[in-house]
Scaffold this motif. Structure first.
Motif, PDB file in Angstrom:
ATOM      1  N   LEU A  37       0.814  -1.222   0.000  1.00 25.53           N
ATOM      2  CA  LEU A  37       0.000   0.000   0.000  1.00 25.53           C
ATOM      3  C   LEU A  37       0.847   1.272   0.000  1.00 25.53           C
ATOM      4  O   LEU A  37       0.319   2.365   0.209  1.00 25.53           O
ATOM      5  CB  LEU A  37      -0.927   0.005   1.225  1.00 25.53           C
ATOM      6  N   ASP A  38       2.127   1.138  -0.253  1.00 27.64           N
ATOM      7  CA  ASP A  38       3.065   2.250  -0.125  1.00 27.64           C
ATOM      8  C   ASP A  38       2.604   3.508  -0.855  1.00 27.64           C
ATOM      9  O   ASP A  38       2.607   4.605  -0.271  1.00 27.64           O
ATOM     10  CB  ASP A  38       4.451   1.836  -0.622  1.00 27.64           C
ATOM     11  N   ASP A  39       2.194   3.396  -2.091  1.00 30.22           N
ATOM     12  CA  ASP A  39       1.789   4.587  -2.845  1.00 30.22           C
ATOM     13  C   ASP A  39       0.539   5.235  -2.251  1.00 30.22           C
ATOM     14  O   ASP A  39       0.399   6.457  -2.235  1.00 30.22           O
ATOM     15  CB  ASP A  39       1.576   4.272  -4.321  1.00 30.22           C
ATOM     16  N   MET A  40      -0.368   4.417  -1.734  1.00 26.24           N
ATOM     17  CA  MET A  40      -1.580   4.950  -1.114  1.00 26.24           C
ATOM     18  C   MET A  40      -1.249   5.651   0.200  1.00 26.24           C
ATOM     19  O   MET A  40      -1.809   6.698   0.515  1.00 26.24           O
ATOM     20  CB  MET A  40      -2.585   3.823  -0.865  1.00 26.24           C
ATOM     21  N   ILE A  41      -0.330   5.064   0.965  1.00 25.29           N
ATOM     22  CA  ILE A  41       0.069   5.656   2.243  1.00 25.29           C
ATOM     23  C   ILE A  41       0.787   6.984   2.008  1.00 25.29           C
ATOM     24  O   ILE A  41       0.522   7.977   2.692  1.00 25.29           O
ATOM     25  CB  ILE A  41       0.948   4.674   3.047  1.00 25.29           C
ATOM     26  N   GLU A  42       1.672   7.022   1.039  1.00 19.17           N
ATOM     27  CA  GLU A  42       2.433   8.235   0.736  1.00 19.17           C
ATOM     28  C   GLU A  42       1.538   9.361   0.232  1.00 19.17           C
ATOM     29  O   GLU A  42       1.787  10.530   0.507  1.00 19.17           O
ATOM     30  CB  GLU A  42       3.527   7.942  -0.297  1.00 19.17           C
ATOM     31  N   LYS A  43       0.497   9.013  -0.503  1.00 21.92           N
ATOM     32  CA  LYS A  43      -0.422  10.010  -1.069  1.00 21.92           C
ATOM     33  C   LYS A  43      -1.106  10.824   0.027  1.00 21.92           C
ATOM     34  O   LYS A  43      -1.358  12.001  -0.136  1.00 21.92           O
ATOM     35  CB  LYS A  43      -1.452   9.292  -1.954  1.00 21.92           C
ATOM     36  N   ASN A  44      -1.424  10.180   1.136  1.00 22.64           N
ATOM     37  CA  ASN A  44      -2.000  10.812   2.319  1.00 22.64           C
ATOM     38  C   ASN A  44      -3.383  11.437   2.097  1.00 22.64           C
ATOM     39  O   ASN A  44      -3.808  12.290   2.851  1.00 22.64           O
ATOM     40  CB  ASN A  44      -1.030  11.843   2.906  1.00 22.64           C
ATOM     41  N   SER A  45      -4.049  11.045   1.047  1.00 23.00           N
ATOM     42  CA  SER A  45      -5.423  11.494   0.836  1.00 23.00           C
ATOM     43  C   SER A  45      -6.168  10.407   0.076  1.00 23.00           C
ATOM     44  O   SER A  45      -5.997  10.292  -1.137  1.00 23.00           O
ATOM     45  CB  SER A  45      -5.468  12.794   0.039  1.00 23.00           C
ATOM     46  N   PRO A  46      -6.905   9.571   0.737  1.00 19.15           N
ATOM     47  CA  PRO A  46      -7.200   9.603   2.163  1.00 19.15           C
ATOM     48  C   PRO A  46      -5.994   9.152   3.001  1.00 19.15           C
ATOM     49  O   PRO A  46      -5.059   8.541   2.486  1.00 19.15           O
ATOM     50  CB  PRO A  46      -8.356   8.619   2.309  1.00 19.15           C
ATOM     51  N   ASN A  47      -6.073   9.421   4.276  1.00 23.09           N
ATOM     52  CA  ASN A  47      -5.030   9.005   5.204  1.00 23.09           C
ATOM     53  C   ASN A  47      -5.191   7.505   5.473  1.00 23.09           C
ATOM     54  O   ASN A  47      -6.288   7.034   5.756  1.00 23.09           O
ATOM     55  CB  ASN A  47      -5.141   9.786   6.509  1.00 23.09           C
ATOM     56  N   ILE A  48      -4.090   6.770   5.366  1.00 27.02           N
ATOM     57  CA  ILE A  48      -4.106   5.322   5.619  1.00 27.02           C
ATOM     58  C   ILE A  48      -3.036   5.015   6.656  1.00 27.02           C
ATOM     59  O   ILE A  48      -1.876   5.380   6.486  1.00 27.02           O
ATOM     60  CB  ILE A  48      -3.850   4.533   4.318  1.00 27.02           C
ATOM     61  N   ALA A  49      -3.448   4.372   7.743  1.00 31.44           N
ATOM     62  CA  ALA A  49      -2.527   4.026   8.818  1.00 31.44           C
ATOM     63  C   ALA A  49      -2.730   2.573   9.203  1.00 31.44           C
ATOM     64  O   ALA A  49      -3.850   2.069   9.180  1.00 31.44           O
ATOM     65  CB  ALA A  49      -2.778   4.927  10.021  1.00 31.44           C
ATOM     66  N   THR A  50      -1.637   1.887   9.540  1.00 32.66           N
ATOM     67  CA  THR A  50      -1.715   0.488   9.950  1.00 32.66           C
ATOM     68  C   THR A  50      -1.394   0.366  11.435  1.00 32.66           C
ATOM     69  O   THR A  50      -0.548   1.089  11.971  1.00 32.66           O
ATOM     70  CB  THR A  50      -0.731  -0.389   9.147  1.00 32.66           C
ATOM     71  N   TYR A  51      -2.099  -0.572  12.082  1.00 32.82           N
ATOM     72  CA  TYR A  51      -1.922  -0.823  13.507  1.00 32.82           C
ATOM     73  C   TYR A  51      -1.927  -2.331  13.747  1.00 32.82           C
ATOM     74  O   TYR A  51      -2.884  -2.997  13.372  1.00 32.82           O
ATOM     75  CB  TYR A  51      -3.060  -0.190  14.323  1.00 32.82           C
ATOM     76  N   ALA A  52      -0.865  -2.838  14.365  1.00 30.78           N
ATOM     77  CA  ALA A  52      -0.791  -4.249  14.714  1.00 30.78           C
ATOM     78  C   ALA A  52      -1.464  -4.451  16.062  1.00 30.78           C
ATOM     79  O   ALA A  52      -1.200  -3.720  17.017  1.00 30.78           O
ATOM     80  CB  ALA A  52       0.661  -4.702  14.776  1.00 30.78           C
ATOM     81  N   GLU A  53      -2.349  -5.465  16.117  1.00 30.94           N
ATOM     82  CA  GLU A  53      -3.070  -5.705  17.366  1.00 30.94           C
ATOM     83  C   GLU A  53      -3.551  -7.146  17.420  1.00 30.94           C
ATOM     84  O   GLU A  53      -4.320  -7.588  16.567  1.00 30.94           O
ATOM     85  CB  GLU A  53      -4.278  -4.763  17.465  1.00 30.94           C
ATOM     86  N   GLY A  54      -3.084  -7.878  18.398  1.00 29.86           N
ATOM     87  CA  GLY A  54      -3.595  -9.210  18.689  1.00 29.86           C
ATOM     88  C   GLY A  54      -3.647 -10.188  17.528  1.00 29.86           C
ATOM     89  O   GLY A  54      -4.660 -10.828  17.319  1.00 29.86           O
ATOM     90  N   GLY A  55      -2.588 -10.289  16.752  1.00 27.14           N
ATOM     91  CA  GLY A  55      -2.547 -11.266  15.664  1.00 27.14           C
ATOM     92  C   GLY A  55      -3.197 -10.796  14.378  1.00 27.14           C
ATOM     93  O   GLY A  55      -3.338 -11.559  13.432  1.00 27.14           O
TER      94      GLY A  55
END
Length: 90
Positions: A37-55
């Motif tokens: 998702l690198d290009d989508m994350i870098e674009k920042n519109s929409p904002n995309i964030a990943t969070y690791a949680e419980g597997g």
């Protein structure tokens, strides 16, 4: 109280609408997801964030626009692209 009173007040005062959706991913590491998702994350519109949680990894997609319909459309489009790229892990 926050969601019922504060959020609508801030939206009214700012004139900006937001849309937030979370995509749950299983069986794929956060670094692999970030690469896919690198290009989508870098674009920042929409904002995309990943969070690791419980597997699992949660991908939070947040869009802002002048109308709620535009914000929802941006978020929905990004979510569909994430599902397309990550396939069965979603």
């Amino acid at each position: 109280m926050f969601e019922k009173e504060v959020v609508p007040f801030v939206k009214q005062m700012s004139g900006v609408h937001s849309s937030v959706k979370t995509v749950n991913v299983f069986g794929m590491g956060e670094s692999l997801i970030a690469t896919a998702l690198d290009d989508m994350i870098e674009k920042n519109s929409p904002n995309i964030a990943t969070y690791a949680e419980g597997g699992k990894i949660d991908i939070c997609v947040t869009s802002f626009a002048d109308t709620q319909q535009e914000a929802d459309a941006k978020t929905d489009e990004a979510v569909e692209e994430i599902k397309r790229r990550l396939g069965d892990a979603v």
